[in-house]
Design an enzyme around this catalytic site. Structure first.
Site, PDB file in Angstrom:
ATOM      1  N   THR A 162       0.818  -1.210   0.000  1.00 57.45           N
ATOM      2  CA  THR A 162       0.000   0.000   0.000  1.00 57.45           C
ATOM      3  C   THR A 162       0.858   1.269   0.000  1.00 57.45           C
ATOM      4  O   THR A 162       0.332   2.375   0.035  1.00 57.45           O
ATOM      5  CB  THR A 162      -0.930   0.020   1.235  1.00 57.45           C
ATOM      6  OG1 THR A 162      -0.139  -0.145   2.424  1.00 57.45           O
ATOM      7  CG2 THR A 162      -1.937  -1.123   1.161  1.00 57.45           C
TER       8      THR A 162
ATOM      9  N   HIS B 191       6.431  -0.006   7.122  1.00 62.16           N
ATOM     10  CA  HIS B 191       6.715   0.861   8.263  1.00 62.16           C
ATOM     11  C   HIS B 191       6.769   0.003   9.526  1.00 62.16           C
ATOM     12  O   HIS B 191       6.578  -1.218   9.468  1.00 62.16           O
ATOM     13  CB  HIS B 191       5.677   1.980   8.376  1.00 62.16           C
ATOM     14  CG  HIS B 191       4.249   1.492   8.386  1.00 62.16           C
ATOM     15  ND1 HIS B 191       3.676   0.850   9.462  1.00 62.16           N
ATOM     16  CD2 HIS B 191       3.283   1.554   7.430  1.00 62.16           C
ATOM     17  CE1 HIS B 191       2.429   0.544   9.191  1.00 62.16           C
ATOM     18  NE2 HIS B 191       2.159   0.945   7.960  1.00 62.16           N
TER      19      HIS B 191
ATOM     20  N   HIS C 162       4.467  -2.836  10.518  1.00 65.26           N
ATOM     21  CA  HIS C 162       4.596  -4.166   9.895  1.00 65.26           C
ATOM     22  C   HIS C 162       5.605  -5.046  10.624  1.00 65.26           C
ATOM     23  O   HIS C 162       5.689  -6.250  10.360  1.00 65.26           O
ATOM     24  CB  HIS C 162       5.055  -4.038   8.433  1.00 65.26           C
ATOM     25  CG  HIS C 162       4.061  -3.375   7.533  1.00 65.26           C
ATOM     26  ND1 HIS C 162       4.237  -2.087   7.067  1.00 65.26           N
ATOM     27  CD2 HIS C 162       2.887  -3.811   7.020  1.00 65.26           C
ATOM     28  CE1 HIS C 162       3.216  -1.768   6.287  1.00 65.26           C
ATOM     29  NE2 HIS C 162       2.386  -2.776   6.250  1.00 65.26           N
TER      30      HIS C 162
ATOM     31  N   LYS D 185     -10.172   0.160   8.475  1.00 65.71           N
ATOM     32  CA  LYS D 185     -10.298   1.389   7.694  1.00 65.71           C
ATOM     33  C   LYS D 185     -11.733   1.911   7.742  1.00 65.71           C
ATOM     34  O   LYS D 185     -12.684   1.135   7.636  1.00 65.71           O
ATOM     35  CB  LYS D 185      -9.875   1.144   6.235  1.00 65.71           C
ATOM     36  CG  LYS D 185      -8.420   0.738   6.063  1.00 65.71           C
ATOM     37  CD  LYS D 185      -7.491   1.843   6.490  1.00 65.71           C
ATOM     38  CE  LYS D 185      -6.027   1.424   6.402  1.00 65.71           C
ATOM     39  NZ  LYS D 185      -5.125   2.462   6.887  1.00 65.71           N
TER      40      LYS D 185
ATOM     41  N   ARG E 103     -10.120   2.588   0.367  1.00 68.39           N
ATOM     42  CA  ARG E 103      -8.760   2.954  -0.031  1.00 68.39           C
ATOM     43  C   ARG E 103      -8.775   3.477  -1.467  1.00 68.39           C
ATOM     44  O   ARG E 103      -9.637   3.104  -2.268  1.00 68.39           O
ATOM     45  CB  ARG E 103      -7.835   1.728   0.024  1.00 68.39           C
ATOM     46  CG  ARG E 103      -7.575   1.186   1.424  1.00 68.39           C
ATOM     47  CD  ARG E 103      -6.704  -0.051   1.316  1.00 68.39           C
ATOM     48  NE  ARG E 103      -6.490  -0.702   2.606  1.00 68.39           N
ATOM     49  CZ  ARG E 103      -5.482  -0.442   3.413  1.00 68.39           C
ATOM     50  NH1 ARG E 103      -4.597   0.472   3.078  1.00 68.39           N
ATOM     51  NH2 ARG E 103      -5.356  -1.081   4.558  1.00 68.39           N
TER      52      ARG E 103
ATOM     53  N   GLN F 173      -8.233 -13.234   0.402  1.00 68.63           N
ATOM     54  CA  GLN F 173      -7.246 -13.624   1.409  1.00 68.63           C
ATOM     55  C   GLN F 173      -7.472 -15.063   1.858  1.00 68.63           C
ATOM     56  O   GLN F 173      -6.511 -15.794   2.108  1.00 68.63           O
ATOM     57  CB  GLN F 173      -7.292 -12.687   2.619  1.00 68.63           C
ATOM     58  CG  GLN F 173      -6.203 -13.019   3.646  1.00 68.63           C
ATOM     59  CD  GLN F 173      -6.054 -11.976   4.737  1.00 68.63           C
ATOM     60  OE1 GLN F 173      -6.225 -10.798   4.487  1.00 68.63           O
ATOM     61  NE2 GLN F 173      -5.736 -12.418   5.946  1.00 68.63           N
TER      62      GLN F 173
ATOM     63  N   ASP G  53      -6.412  -7.235  13.794  1.00 67.05           N
ATOM     64  CA  ASP G  53      -7.472  -6.829  12.876  1.00 67.05           C
ATOM     65  C   ASP G  53      -7.684  -7.844  11.752  1.00 67.05           C
ATOM     66  O   ASP G  53      -8.648  -7.733  10.992  1.00 67.05           O
ATOM     67  CB  ASP G  53      -7.170  -5.449  12.281  1.00 67.05           C
ATOM     68  CG  ASP G  53      -5.879  -5.411  11.480  1.00 67.05           C
ATOM     69  OD1 ASP G  53      -5.028  -6.300  11.681  1.00 67.05           O
ATOM     70  OD2 ASP G  53      -5.707  -4.494  10.655  1.00 67.05           O
TER      71      ASP G  53
ATOM     72  N   LYS H 204      -0.939   7.346  18.650  1.00 64.87           N
ATOM     73  CA  LYS H 204      -0.792   6.183  17.778  1.00 64.87           C
ATOM     74  C   LYS H 204       0.663   5.732  17.685  1.00 64.87           C
ATOM     75  O   LYS H 204       1.561   6.543  17.466  1.00 64.87           O
ATOM     76  CB  LYS H 204      -1.329   6.504  16.381  1.00 64.87           C
ATOM     77  CG  LYS H 204      -1.473   5.282  15.492  1.00 64.87           C
ATOM     78  CD  LYS H 204      -2.236   5.603  14.227  1.00 64.87           C
ATOM     79  CE  LYS H 204      -2.434   4.341  13.383  1.00 64.87           C
ATOM     80  NZ  LYS H 204      -3.206   4.629  12.153  1.00 64.87           N
TER      81      LYS H 204
ATOM     82  N   LYS I  47       3.834   6.725  14.787  1.00 66.19           N
ATOM     83  CA  LYS I  47       3.623   8.034  14.174  1.00 66.19           C
ATOM     84  C   LYS I  47       4.381   9.105  14.958  1.00 66.19           C
ATOM     85  O   LYS I  47       4.463   9.062  16.180  1.00 66.19           O
ATOM     86  CB  LYS I  47       2.135   8.392  14.183  1.00 66.19           C
ATOM     87  CG  LYS I  47       1.264   7.472  13.338  1.00 66.19           C
ATOM     88  CD  LYS I  47       1.313   7.847  11.881  1.00 66.19           C
ATOM     89  CE  LYS I  47       0.313   7.027  11.074  1.00 66.19           C
ATOM     90  NZ  LYS I  47       0.311   7.389   9.647  1.00 66.19           N
ATOM     91  N   THR I  48       4.936  10.072  14.237  1.00 63.24           N
ATOM     92  CA  THR I  48       5.543  11.242  14.863  1.00 63.24           C
ATOM     93  C   THR I  48       4.988  12.467  14.155  1.00 63.24           C
ATOM     94  O   THR I  48       4.150  12.348  13.254  1.00 63.24           O
ATOM     95  CB  THR I  48       7.075  11.226  14.704  1.00 63.24           C
ATOM     96  OG1 THR I  48       7.396  11.345  13.296  1.00 63.24           O
ATOM     97  CG2 THR I  48       7.674   9.935  15.241  1.00 63.24           C
TER      98      THR I  48
END
Length: 421
Positions: A41, A46, A49, A83, A87, A174, A195, A231, A234-235
């Site tokens: 995606t 990141h 994962h 989500k 997407r 899947q 999830d 979260k 994240k920054t």
């Protein structure tokens, strides 16, 4: 319980598991094949994962055979799990390019050359890409009741806001991945984030309906959370990527070393391969000497070395130490470029420039009067050294490898001065 499951339990890596007794028995008796999927995606994975990737690695280190599945086909569809909206669909060329980049990143963590328990890299576009719609609907779609799919969290959470048939079909695709890997590779276990529970159990149900005496299992890993409610991963600058071009090793190191005391032991268990005793010792240090931040240092060093290598770790530590001590001159130009890439910058064309003029031109101080006041008050630093000379002129001696000068105003406001040829 098997040694591996014991380790996963200690680390808090088991959120849900199907047929625990059956999985324990299989793990005790044989070396199994297991898989986790990674949809392309973006052009990089990141740190969100990392948990499934490193869990695959834990299985491999225990002699099992991981399959890293890149979703070249499912990446064209979009997983609705977690989500709130559809997407954006990407072109096949973009997804293919991203798939190849992700394959390279996965090879940093899994051994695809091992002689006995070699990891396998797969792409579901190989079996979904040329699939005909009629056989798919008859042979696979027939096994899925709409009510069964609507009851799954990944779908039910989107009913009010809306979900397209495209994303609604993701669960079936899947599930077919699991069936295909079960039939072709003998893959018995799928792992994924919490999830993914609905998608994983749907795949197991398809295998049960398709294969006689099927033995398939599912295991999910908890969602990584932060104690302060923000979260994970994240920054202010965005996501923490595994690609060093998107997130530098220094930024990566800083993310981990700034971990809250309330989270650091959890993250050491989740992400590192330190032993139980080493983690327990660090937990004691957090309780007894939190000011030393030894647990955070261990976490940052282990993760930066794992993802970016030893030399990148050394560079990250050099930059961090120089900034902490104020010894900016000890940095190389390349380290300056990494450590100060997000601070305001200004390019100077003159060979020499007065400090007062530079402060005004670079908008470090709003006026010459304020610039003189800042200098007199000792608020201005050149490459980490305080300068209180109103008539000071910057020359080549103030440049790091002829490329940069770092000006600091006050305690934390840094400015990068560059020089045109």
């Amino acid at each position: 319980m098997s040694e591996l499951l014991n380790d996963l339990q200690f680390r808090g890596l088991i959120h849900q598991m199907t047929d625990e007794a059956g999985l324990q028995k299989v793990l005790n008796e044989e070396k199994i094949k297991l898989y986790s999927g990674f949809d392309p995606t973006a052009d990089s994975l990141h740190i969100g994962h990392l948990l499934p990737i490193l869990t695959l690695r834990r299985f491999q280190l225990n002699g099992h055979h991981p399959i890293a599945l890149v979703g070249g086909a499912t990446g064209l569809i979009g997983d609705p799990s977690g989500k709130k909206a559809e997407r954006t669909l990407n072109t096949s060329e973009i997804v293919e390019g991203w798939s190849n980049r992700i394959k390279d990143q996965l090879s940093r963590f899994l051994d695809f050359k091992a002689s006995e328990n070699r990891a396998v890299l797969a792409n579901n576009f190989d079996w979904i890409g040329n699939m005909n719609v009629i056989p798919f609907l008859r042979d696979v779609g027939k096994s899925f009741g709409v009510n069964y799919m609507l009851a799954k969290e990944s779908v039910s959470a989107r009913i009010e806001s809306g979900i397209s048939f495209t994303e609604f079909s993701y669960m079936i695709l899947q599930s077919y991945d699991f069936l295909n890997l079960y039939q072709k590779e003998g893959c018995k276990l799928q792992i994924g984030g919490s999830d993914q529970w609905g998608n994983i159990t749907a795949g197991m149900e398809l295998i049960r309906k398709t294969e006689e005496e099927a033995k398939a299992f599912g295991l999910t890993i908890p969602l990584v959370t932060k104690a302060d409610g923000t979260k994970f991963g994240k920054t202010e600058g965005g996501a923490i990527w595994l690609d060093s071009e998107k997130t530098s090793p220094y930024e990566f190191y800083q993310f981990w070393i700034n971990t809250d005391d309330r989270d650091v032991i959890k993250y050491l268990k989740y992400f590192t391969f330190l032993t139980h005793d080493e983690i327990n010792n660090l937990e004691s240090e957090v309780k007894n000497a939190p000011e030393k931040r030894n647990a955070q240092k261990a976490l940052a060093e282990e993760m930066t070395k794992l993802v970016h290598g030893e030399s990148a770790l050394e560079q990250a530590i050099n930059i961090s130490n120089a900034l902490f001590s104020g010894e900016i001159r000890s940095l190389t130009a390349s380290e300056v470029k990494v450590g100060f890439k997000d601070v305001p910058s200004y390019t100077v064309s003159e060979k020499e420039i007065s400090l007062v003029d530079l402060l005004v031109q670079a908008k470090i101080s709003p006026s010459k009067r304020q610039a003189r006041e800042d200098i007199t008050n000792g608020a201005v630093y050149i490459n980490g050294e305080r300068n209180q000379h109103l008539d000071y002129v910057l020359s080549s001696e103030d440049r790091i490898e002829e490329e940069f000068t770092i000006i600091r105003r006050g305690k934390k406001k840094y400015f990068l001065i560059e020089y045109s040829n």
